[in-house]
Design a protein around this motif. Structure first.
Motif, mmCIF file in Angstrom:
data_model
loop_
_atom_site.group_PDB
_atom_site.id
_atom_site.type_symbol
_atom_site.label_atom_id
_atom_site.label_comp_id
_atom_site.label_asym_id
_atom_site.label_seq_id
_atom_site.Cartn_x
_atom_site.Cartn_y
_atom_site.Cartn_z
ATOM 1 N N GLU A 68 1.895 8.773 4.273
ATOM 2 C CA GLU A 68 1.292 7.456 4.326
ATOM 3 C C GLU A 68 0.411 7.371 5.574
ATOM 4 N N GLU A 70 3.326 4.170 -1.319
ATOM 5 C CA GLU A 70 3.580 4.854 -2.585
ATOM 6 C C GLU A 70 5.079 4.824 -2.887
ATOM 7 N N TYR A 71 5.454 4.293 -4.059
ATOM 8 C CA TYR A 71 6.875 4.166 -4.399
ATOM 9 C C TYR A 71 7.316 5.080 -5.540
ATOM 10 N N GLU A 72 6.389 5.792 -6.154
ATOM 11 C CA GLU A 72 6.735 6.651 -7.278
ATOM 12 C C GLU A 72 7.171 8.037 -6.790
ATOM 13 N N LYS A 115 0.809 -1.214 0.000
ATOM 14 C CA LYS A 115 0.000 0.000 0.000
ATOM 15 C C LYS A 115 0.847 1.271 0.000
ATOM 16 N N ASN A 175 11.128 5.573 -1.105
ATOM 17 C CA ASN A 175 10.547 4.569 -0.217
ATOM 18 C C ASN A 175 11.046 3.150 -0.493
ATOM 19 N N ARG A 231 4.127 12.715 0.069
ATOM 20 C CA ARG A 231 2.809 12.125 0.297
ATOM 21 C C ARG A 231 2.844 11.384 1.608
#
Length: 466
Positions: free
Chosen positions: A450, A381-383, A379, A387, A448
């Motif tokens: 998490e 965000e890797y973009e 879940k 991360n 962002r």
């Protein structure tokens, strides 16, 4: 004379389903269901701890009974509350946490039981004090950090399961015996088959089926010795501080306090899932009272020869299945746990389970814990951020002492203890890198936040392990 206006009377129909008091037969039946679902997971921690520390059967039985007692007390407090500082007053079941298992094993092996219990007491006080502030800073423990830690907890404990199955002494004649391994795989197969064939409540107690059937098979194989059960009492409680006065050492205390913060993050996810299941919003004050109760359970565990407890996520599945949301059902669960903790003969029976049976069940539970962590990391965000690098470095550093236990042997004893704990190392690296890359030094990317944790998936994944 003007007519008297009376305030409308509160009726049972006005109550939130969480506060509903069901008829006694229903309270007992649903409370018993919740206890059966969490029982195997609850006793697994003291069983594994005792086996790894090579404690005798009677001592393991004592810890098992104390664990059930403290879990029952914590469950009662969570459901009905204790003053304005403790108890979330929701259908929350407390039980032994795997998160504390690795640091307990390390502390018990290196320093002994008095230091292990002293560290629990100190971590409990720490947990009570930081419960309120922690409920305000959950953004620093997102799924990125929690997912890494839960994954490493599961992966690091698989080796513990392997040692229970094959033995820890390579020089022993029966080391890695074929029948030990086949027995363990048989327990795994039973758990898998129960999960595959059955659904609902039966599936939720698959590990309990595995332990019970595995115990019977091991007895026929001549691997189980239940002779000590006959000499155990039917009723009684263990003496507080059974293993002597607690000892307090700074490094073990730090390790347990780090584990407490991880447990707080896990509990947040479970409580949010419970809030969704019962349709009740969880406020900061609610969360703080629930977290403080986790700290209180660690404090009690240190005095009562138990292990620290936390919220059991698998019970969320039963709430969704039965649609019964009353917290007083969980109060009955707590009472039943206290009663079970007062039966030494039962503790002796559980403590007599052979290593391959415990190891087989533990293999499933620990691997499922790792799977929960991986599911949480999905879940994230890797973009446009770092991360993926954070996950890689945190897991890599955390796995080092698991793969090569002697890697830090040239360091000081205190450094060995901190870096040699897979959980502590992973928490420190993941937390530090998350702060650096996602909070302090954000280089042009869009930051962002998490969520603290994805609660529903945590509860769902854990549901199949108890």
């Amino acid at each position: 004379m003007s007519p008297t206006v009376r305030a409308p009377q509160s009726t049972a129909s006005d109550r939130h389903p969480v506060d509903e008091v069901l008829p006694i037969p229903q309270l007992f039946f649903f409370g018993l269901q919740h206890m059966l679902i969490m029982y195997a997971g609850c006793v697994a921690v003291p069983l594994v701890l005792g086996a790894v520390l090579k404690l005798d059967t009677h001592t393991i039985a004592l810890i098992v009974n104390a664990d059930l007692l403290v879990a029952g007390i914590a469950t009662i407090i969570q459901s009905v509350g204790l003053t304005r500082f403790f108890g979330i007053r929701m259908p929350v079941v407390a039980g032994a946490s795997f998160t504390f298992l690795t640091p307990m094993i390390l502390i018990g092996s290196e320093y002994g039981l008095p230091t292990m219990y002293g560290s629990m007491i100190a971590a409990g006080v720490f947990g009570i004090l930081v419960a309120r502030p922690f409920s305000k800073v959950l953004r620093y423990f997102p799924s990125l950090v929690t997912g890494c830690v839960i994954t490493i907890i599961g992966l690091s404990l698989i080796k513990v399961s392997a040692d229970l199955i094959i033995g820890s002494d390579p020089a022993a004649a029966d080391y890695a015996s074929v029948r030990y391994i086949l027995l363990a795989f048989g327990v795994v197969a039973i758990i898998v088959l129960v999960n595959r064939i059955f659904g609902g409540f039966v599936r939720n107690v698959s590990v309990l089926f595995g332990l019970a059937i595995g115990a019977v098979i091991s007895w026929f194989m001549g691997l189980a010795d239940f002779s000590s059960v006959a000499g155990a009492k039917w009723f009684g409680f263990s003496t507080p501080l059974q293993f002597g006065a607690p000892e307090f050492r700074i490094v073990p205390i730090i390790a347990m306090c780090v584990a407490m913060l991880v447990v707080f993050s896990e509990m947040t996810a479970c409580v949010l899932a419970i809030g969704d299941a019962v349709g009740k919003k969880v406020t900061d004050r609610d969360m703080a009272r629930g977290l403080a109760t986790d700290g209180l359970s660690s404090l009690l565990a240190g005095f009562m020869n138990s292990v620290p407890d936390s919220t059991f996520g698998q019970n969320v599945g039963l709430i969704s299945l039965t649609k019964v949301k009353s917290r007083y059902v969980i109060t009955v669960t707590g009472i039943l746990l206290v009663i079970m903790g007062a039966i030494p003969k039962l503790g002796e029976l559980v403590a007599s389970l052979p290593g391959p049976v415990i190891g087989g069940a533990g293999l499933v539970m620990f691997a499922m814990t790792a799977a929960v962590g991986i599911q949480m990391l999905q879940k994230v965000e890797y973009e446009g951020n770092q991360n993926l690098l954070i996950v890689a470095v945190a897991l890599g550093v955390g796995m080092l002492p698991v793969v090569v236990p002697t890697i830090y042997q040239k360091f000081s004893q205190d450094t060995q203890f901190i870096l040699g704990s897979a959980i502590t190392a992973t928490v420190l690296v993941a937390l530090l890198l998350n702060l650096l890359f996602n909070h302090l030094f954000v280089r042009g990317e869009t930051r962002r936040e998490e969520p603290p944790a994805e609660a529903p998936e945590l509860a769902e994944a854990q549901e199949g392990t108890a």
